[in-house]
Design a protein around this motif. Structure first.
Motif, short mmCIF file in Angstrom:
data_model
loop_
_atom_site.label_atom_id
_atom_site.label_comp_id
_atom_site.label_asym_id
_atom_site.label_seq_id
_atom_site.Cartn_x
_atom_site.Cartn_y
_atom_site.Cartn_z
N SER A 1 -8.31 5.58 2.19
CA SER A 1 -8.60 4.22 2.63
C SER A 1 -7.48 3.32 2.15
O SER A 1 -6.71 3.67 1.24
N LEU A 2 -7.38 2.15 2.76
CA LEU A 2 -6.33 1.20 2.39
C LEU A 2 -6.82 0.18 1.38
O LEU A 2 -6.12 -0.14 0.41
N GLY A 3 -8.01 -0.32 1.59
CA GLY A 3 -8.51 -1.38 0.72
C GLY A 3 -7.83 -2.71 1.04
O GLY A 3 -6.87 -2.78 1.81
N TYR A 4 -8.34 -3.77 0.46
CA TYR A 4 -7.75 -5.09 0.70
C TYR A 4 -6.44 -5.23 -0.08
O TYR A 4 -6.30 -4.69 -1.18
N PRO A 5 -5.48 -5.96 0.46
CA PRO A 5 -4.22 -6.17 -0.27
C PRO A 5 -4.43 -7.04 -1.49
O PRO A 5 -5.39 -7.83 -1.55
N LYS B 1 0.83 -1.21 0.00
CA LYS B 1 0.00 0.00 0.00
C LYS B 1 0.87 1.26 0.00
O LYS B 1 0.78 2.10 0.90
N THR C 1 -1.15 -10.46 0.05
CA THR C 1 -1.87 -11.35 0.97
C THR C 1 -1.04 -12.59 1.29
O THR C 1 -0.94 -13.01 2.44
N ASN D 1 -15.36 3.05 10.49
CA ASN D 1 -15.84 1.89 9.75
C ASN D 1 -17.03 2.31 8.91
O ASN D 1 -18.01 2.84 9.44
N THR E 1 -8.37 -4.23 7.48
CA THR E 1 -7.59 -3.83 6.30
C THR E 1 -6.26 -3.18 6.68
O THR E 1 -5.48 -2.82 5.79
N ASP F 1 -12.32 2.61 6.22
CA ASP F 1 -12.20 1.35 5.49
C ASP F 1 -12.86 0.24 6.28
O ASP F 1 -13.25 0.41 7.44
N TYR F 2 -12.95 -0.91 5.64
CA TYR F 2 -13.57 -2.07 6.27
C TYR F 2 -12.69 -2.64 7.37
O TYR F 2 -11.48 -2.38 7.40
N LYS G 1 -5.88 -0.45 9.13
CA LYS G 1 -5.94 0.96 9.52
C LYS G 1 -5.13 1.21 10.78
O LYS G 1 -4.31 2.13 10.85
#
Length: 324
Positions: free
Chosen positions: A178-182, A29, A187, A155, A54, A50-51, A56
């Motif tokens: 936001s970061l978002g999913y890797p 990221k 991953t 969130n 992830t 973000d969700y 944060k």
């Protein structure tokens, strides 16, 4: 002191090392990390939305560990009181005097975790300190020191029991991202390193608070051509007059974009700001300061779409030579 090409080269090298160091904890990221470091070196505050899961909190902790300053974490909950954040004055019977006991806000980097779960009254306790880097309790002001940065997380789901941040407080955040999913490769790398429950890598401090202050002062000297100032002003004016918005960018937002653009230019080895710097930061700096018209939002428009159209409609100034 003004920024020179030599200063810009050193700044970019140091900036890259800071991003890489934080990247040990938050894999794959580089842009969100770069925005976080830009925020720190622009004397701003960061809002991460973000969700869950992830990274944060990992980003906030890694950035705090990279700086040899103090850090604290405040878990915002509905029963959190303003005094739990700022501190409280207590009467000492032994000395027969009132003494101020500092709250967790008195740190170099403060993680305000799930800020939207606290009541508006507690959220408002951050307004003064985020704007002026000081806390006033019982009529007495207390400085939180320098550098000072609030990294707040929220969130976007599970809205039950949350309180939406008011526009006045959103405007205090220099950048929202936001970061978002890797991605798949990141991953797999994370999973391979997860030998124990506490699998976070040890982050080595790279910079002192004094050096952070020096970089902040240096970034503030980056040259901005009057044509770029005019470009920023046009963008802000378009957000106010667009039929798709009900609230546009304030003067504070313009100043924030300019401040961040100076740091972004220095981070890329330049001692002057270009229109591309402004474009690169327009969405993370301005998007959370804009409210869409209800009909436009119902029709499926987004703030990112509106900003993108504005940037496409306004012709950027031509690049000019800048003396060092």
């Amino acid at each position: 002191m003004s920024m020179t090409p030599e200063h810009a080269s050193w700044f970019a090298e140091t900036f890259g090392k800071l991003v890489a160091n934080v990247g040990l904890a938050v894999r794959g990221k580089p842009r969100p990390i770069g925005l976080a470091v830009t925020c720190l070196l622009s004397e701003g505050h960061l809002l991460l939305e973000d969700y869950p899961g992830t990274g944060k909190t990992s980003l906030a902790r890694a950035l705090a560990d990279t700086v040899q300053g103090t850090s604290s974490r405040i878990q915002f909950t509905p029963d959190l009181l303003p005094s739990d954040v700022t501190g409280v004055t207590i009467y000492d019977q032994a000395t027969k005097r009132f003494e101020f006991h500092k709250g967790p806000i008195f740190s170099s980097i403060v993680l305000a975790d799930e800020i939207n779960r606290a009541s508006p009254k507690t959220q408002s306790a951050l307004l003064e300190v985020m704007e002026e880097a000081k806390v006033t309790v019982d009529g007495v002001s207390h400085s939180v020191g320098n550098p000072f940065m609030v990294i707040a997380t929220q969130n976007p789901i599970e809205h039950a029991g949350t309180y939406r941040l008011p526009e006045a407080q959103l405007d205090r955040f220099l950048i929202k991202t936001s970061l978002g999913y890797p991605d798949h490769a990141a991953t797999v790398e994370i999973l391979a390193a997860a030998h124990t429950r506490s699998h976070q890598p040890q982050i080595t401090p790279l910079i002192t608070p004094t050096a952070v202050v020096d970089m902040v002062e240096l970034a503030a000297t980056v040259h901005v051509d009057p044509s770029v100032l005019d470009y920023v002003a046009q963008i802000a004016e378009q957000t106010r007059t667009s039929p798709l918005t009900s609230l546009g960018v304030s003067v504070r937002g313009c100043l924030a974009l300019l401040r961040a653009s100076r740091t972004w230019a220095a981070a890329h080895g330049r001692h002057f700001v270009t229109p591309d710097d402004v474009k690169a930061l327009a969405e993370p700096v301005l998007a959370h300061r804009i409210l869409l018209d209800a009909e436009a939002e119902f029709a499926g428009s987004t703030v990112a779409d509106v900003l993108g159209q504005i940037l496409a409609d306004i012709a950027p100034p031509e690049r000019r030579g800048v003396s060092s």
